[in-house]
Write a protein that holds these residues in place. Structure first.
Motif, PDB file in Angstrom:
ATOM      1  N   ILE A  79       0.836  -1.202   0.000  1.00 16.16           N
ATOM      2  CA  ILE A  79       0.000   0.000   0.000  1.00 16.16           C
ATOM      3  C   ILE A  79       0.870   1.251   0.000  1.00 16.16           C
ATOM      4  CG2 ILE A  79      -1.608   1.365   1.410  1.00 16.16           C
ATOM      5  CD1 ILE A  79      -2.970  -1.342   2.103  1.00 16.16           C
ATOM      6  N   ARG A  80       1.936   1.251   0.807  1.00 14.34           N
ATOM      7  CA  ARG A  80       2.851   2.409   0.812  1.00 14.34           C
ATOM      8  C   ARG A  80       3.458   2.641  -0.567  1.00 14.34           C
ATOM      9  NH1 ARG A  80       4.692   0.078   5.498  1.00 14.34           N
ATOM     10  NH2 ARG A  80       6.618  -0.565   4.487  1.00 14.34           N
ATOM     11  N   ILE A  81       3.916   1.574  -1.197  1.00 10.56           N
ATOM     12  CA  ILE A  81       4.520   1.695  -2.527  1.00 10.56           C
ATOM     13  C   ILE A  81       3.490   2.155  -3.544  1.00 10.56           C
ATOM     14  CG2 ILE A  81       5.610   0.421  -4.415  1.00 10.56           C
ATOM     15  CD1 ILE A  81       7.463   1.020  -2.017  1.00 10.56           C
ATOM     16  N   PHE A  82       2.270   1.589  -3.499  1.00 11.89           N
ATOM     17  CA  PHE A  82       1.225   2.005  -4.425  1.00 11.89           C
ATOM     18  C   PHE A  82       0.954   3.494  -4.291  1.00 11.89           C
ATOM     19  CE2 PHE A  82      -3.220   3.161  -4.967  1.00 11.89           C
ATOM     20  CZ  PHE A  82      -3.313   2.990  -6.336  1.00 11.89           C
ATOM     21  N   ARG A  83       0.854   3.972  -3.073  1.00 12.21           N
ATOM     22  CA  ARG A  83       0.569   5.402  -2.862  1.00 12.21           C
ATOM     23  C   ARG A  83       1.718   6.273  -3.346  1.00 12.21           C
ATOM     24  NH1 ARG A  83      -2.770   4.881   2.811  1.00 12.21           N
ATOM     25  NH2 ARG A  83      -4.742   4.341   1.797  1.00 12.21           N
ATOM     26  N   LYS A  84       2.933   5.780  -3.213  1.00 11.60           N
ATOM     27  CA  LYS A  84       4.087   6.524  -3.726  1.00 11.60           C
ATOM     28  C   LYS A  84       4.011   6.602  -5.250  1.00 11.60           C
ATOM     29  CE  LYS A  84       9.101   6.709  -3.593  1.00 11.60           C
ATOM     30  NZ  LYS A  84      10.327   6.132  -3.046  1.00 11.60           N
ATOM     31  N   VAL A  85       3.699   5.488  -5.894  1.00 10.48           N
ATOM     32  CA  VAL A  85       3.568   5.471  -7.357  1.00 10.48           C
ATOM     33  C   VAL A  85       2.432   6.387  -7.780  1.00 10.48           C
ATOM     34  CG1 VAL A  85       2.873   4.032  -9.335  1.00 10.48           C
ATOM     35  CG2 VAL A  85       4.568   3.187  -7.709  1.00 10.48           C
ATOM     36  N   LYS A  86       1.320   6.339  -7.066  1.00 10.66           N
ATOM     37  CA  LYS A  86       0.163   7.175  -7.395  1.00 10.66           C
ATOM     38  C   LYS A  86       0.531   8.656  -7.351  1.00 10.66           C
ATOM     39  CE  LYS A  86      -3.882   8.074  -5.057  1.00 10.66           C
ATOM     40  NZ  LYS A  86      -4.929   7.704  -4.129  1.00 10.66           N
ATOM     41  N   ARG A  87       1.333   9.045  -6.358  1.00 10.81           N
ATOM     42  CA  ARG A  87       1.738  10.459  -6.232  1.00 10.81           C
ATOM     43  C   ARG A  87       2.702  10.877  -7.338  1.00 10.81           C
ATOM     44  NH1 ARG A  87       2.287   9.040  -0.795  1.00 10.81           N
ATOM     45  NH2 ARG A  87       4.532   8.880  -1.060  1.00 10.81           N
ATOM     46  N   THR A  88       3.553   9.960  -7.791  1.00 10.50           N
ATOM     47  CA  THR A  88       4.605  10.323  -8.737  1.00 10.50           C
ATOM     48  C   THR A  88       4.339   9.829 -10.154  1.00 10.50           C
ATOM     49  OG1 THR A  88       5.884   8.334  -8.235  1.00 10.50           O
ATOM     50  CG2 THR A  88       6.352  10.300  -6.930  1.00 10.50           C
ATOM     51  N   ARG A  89       3.193   9.257 -10.379  1.00 12.51           N
ATOM     52  CA  ARG A  89       2.856   8.657 -11.672  1.00 12.51           C
ATOM     53  C   ARG A  89       2.993   9.667 -12.801  1.00 12.51           C
ATOM     54  NH1 ARG A  89      -2.812   5.757 -12.649  1.00 12.51           N
ATOM     55  NH2 ARG A  89      -2.538   5.453 -14.853  1.00 12.51           N
ATOM     56  N   SER A  90       3.594   9.199 -13.892  1.00 10.68           N
ATOM     57  CA  SER A  90       3.872  10.124 -15.001  1.00 10.68           C
ATOM     58  C   SER A  90       3.211   9.685 -16.302  1.00 10.68           C
ATOM     59  CB  SER A  90       5.385  10.222 -15.206  1.00 10.68           C
ATOM     60  OG  SER A  90       5.913   8.943 -15.491  1.00 10.68           O
ATOM     61  N   GLY A  91       1.922   9.390 -16.238  1.00  5.65           N
ATOM     62  CA  GLY A  91       1.196   9.104 -17.463  1.00  5.65           C
ATOM     63  C   GLY A  91       1.212   7.664 -17.924  1.00  5.65           C
ATOM     64  N   GLY A  94       1.634   2.732 -14.570  1.00 11.92           N
ATOM     65  CA  GLY A  94       1.973   2.717 -13.167  1.00 11.92           C
ATOM     66  C   GLY A  94       2.375   1.342 -12.668  1.00 11.92           C
ATOM     67  N   LEU A  95       1.965   0.278 -13.352  1.00 14.84           N
ATOM     68  CA  LEU A  95       2.263  -1.072 -12.894  1.00 14.84           C
ATOM     69  C   LEU A  95       3.753  -1.361 -12.909  1.00 14.84           C
ATOM     70  CD1 LEU A  95       1.304  -3.776 -11.898  1.00 14.84           C
ATOM     71  CD2 LEU A  95       0.904  -4.456 -14.270  1.00 14.84           C
ATOM     72  N   ASP A  96       4.439  -0.990 -13.973  1.00 16.03           N
ATOM     73  CA  ASP A  96       5.885  -1.222 -14.030  1.00 16.03           C
ATOM     74  C   ASP A  96       6.601  -0.443 -12.937  1.00 16.03           C
ATOM     75  OD1 ASP A  96       5.736  -2.986 -16.134  1.00 16.03           O
ATOM     76  OD2 ASP A  96       5.955  -1.417 -17.646  1.00 16.03           O
ATOM     77  N   GLU A  97       6.159   0.800 -12.703  1.00 17.74           N
ATOM     78  CA  GLU A  97       6.747   1.611 -11.638  1.00 17.74           C
ATOM     79  C   GLU A  97       6.523   0.939 -10.283  1.00 17.74           C
ATOM     80  OE1 GLU A  97       5.777   5.964 -11.992  1.00 17.74           O
ATOM     81  OE2 GLU A  97       4.654   5.175 -13.687  1.00 17.74           O
ATOM     82  N   PHE A  98       5.308   0.429 -10.080  1.00 15.87           N
ATOM     83  CA  PHE A  98       4.960  -0.254  -8.836  1.00 15.87           C
ATOM     84  C   PHE A  98       5.869  -1.462  -8.621  1.00 15.87           C
ATOM     85  CE2 PHE A  98       2.405  -3.418  -6.498  1.00 15.87           C
ATOM     86  CZ  PHE A  98       2.112  -2.694  -5.359  1.00 15.87           C
ATOM     87  N   LYS A  99       6.030  -2.276  -9.642  1.00 15.52           N
ATOM     88  CA  LYS A  99       6.867  -3.470  -9.540  1.00 15.52           C
ATOM     89  C   LYS A  99       8.331  -3.095  -9.238  1.00 15.52           C
ATOM     90  CE  LYS A  99       4.282  -6.582 -12.520  1.00 15.52           C
ATOM     91  NZ  LYS A  99       4.272  -7.283 -13.811  1.00 15.52           N
ATOM     92  N   LYS A 100       8.831  -2.062  -9.931  1.00 15.63           N
ATOM     93  CA  LYS A 100      10.213  -1.642  -9.710  1.00 15.63           C
ATOM     94  C   LYS A 100      10.421  -1.190  -8.276  1.00 15.63           C
ATOM     95  CE  LYS A 100      10.911   0.228 -14.217  1.00 15.63           C
ATOM     96  NZ  LYS A 100      11.148   1.442 -14.980  1.00 15.63           N
ATOM     97  N   LEU A 101       9.534  -0.318  -7.783  1.00 13.43           N
ATOM     98  CA  LEU A 101       9.674   0.191  -6.428  1.00 13.43           C
ATOM     99  C   LEU A 101       9.493  -0.911  -5.394  1.00 13.43           C
ATOM    100  CD1 LEU A 101       7.803   3.567  -6.769  1.00 13.43           C
ATOM    101  CD2 LEU A 101      10.216   3.280  -6.243  1.00 13.43           C
ATOM    102  N   PHE A 102       8.544  -1.798  -5.651  1.00 13.46           N
ATOM    103  CA  PHE A 102       8.265  -2.855  -4.689  1.00 13.46           C
ATOM    104  C   PHE A 102       9.433  -3.818  -4.566  1.00 13.46           C
ATOM    105  CE2 PHE A 102       5.252  -4.786  -1.936  1.00 13.46           C
ATOM    106  CZ  PHE A 102       5.616  -6.107  -1.894  1.00 13.46           C
ATOM    107  N   ASN A 103      10.093  -4.090  -5.663  1.00 17.87           N
ATOM    108  CA  ASN A 103      11.185  -5.058  -5.662  1.00 17.87           C
ATOM    109  C   ASN A 103      12.517  -4.475  -5.229  1.00 17.87           C
ATOM    110  OD1 ASN A 103       9.644  -7.296  -6.422  1.00 17.87           O
ATOM    111  ND2 ASN A 103       9.628  -6.585  -8.519  1.00 17.87           N
ATOM    112  N   ASN A 104      12.577  -3.193  -4.937  1.00 17.29           N
ATOM    113  CA  ASN A 104      13.821  -2.563  -4.451  1.00 17.29           C
ATOM    114  C   ASN A 104      13.868  -2.571  -2.944  1.00 17.29           C
ATOM    115  OD1 ASN A 104      14.900  -2.027  -6.932  1.00 17.29           O
ATOM    116  ND2 ASN A 104      13.874  -0.056  -7.088  1.00 17.29           N
TER     117      ASN A 104
END
Length: 104
Positions: A79-91, A94-104
């Motif tokens: 949920i924290r990562i999803f909300r971070k992606v939601k705030r910084t989403r760039s068009g 968002g799924l790839d961004e979510f996966k990248k952030l989650f796996n770091n």
């Protein structure tokens, strides 16, 4: 896939639920872990439609311990990562961004 996560987030905000309360609502057998069936059933009761495929994908992403269930820490982290992606989403989706952030 990201669409049902937006619905979960909106549900949490509208009902003033934190992650712990959401987890408790979903954890019907109160074993402190979420099975895919509990996720599907619980979200459907919240009027959030989720397919088996979406539940599988969600579990695959969130289940960092690879034990087949999602615990409180894994859900909270997701949920924290999803909300971070939601705030910084760039068009993008968002799924790839979510996966990248989650796996770091």
């Amino acid at each position: 896939m990201l669409q049902f996560k937006v619905k979960i987030d909106k549900y949490m905000v509208a009902n003033k639920l934190g992650t712990v309360q959401l987890f408790r609502e979903l954890d019907k057998n109160q074993d402190c872990s979420l099975e895919k069936s509990e996720i599907i059933e619980g979200l459907n009761k919240m009027s959030i439609s989720i397919t088996i495929e979406q539940a599988d994908a969600m579990a695959c992403i969130l289940d960092s311990s690879r034990d087949g269930n999602i615990d409180m820490e894994e859900l909270s982290h997701g949920i924290r990562i999803f909300r971070k992606v939601k705030r910084t989403r760039s068009g993008g989706s968002g799924l790839d961004e979510f996966k990248k952030l989650f796996n770091n």
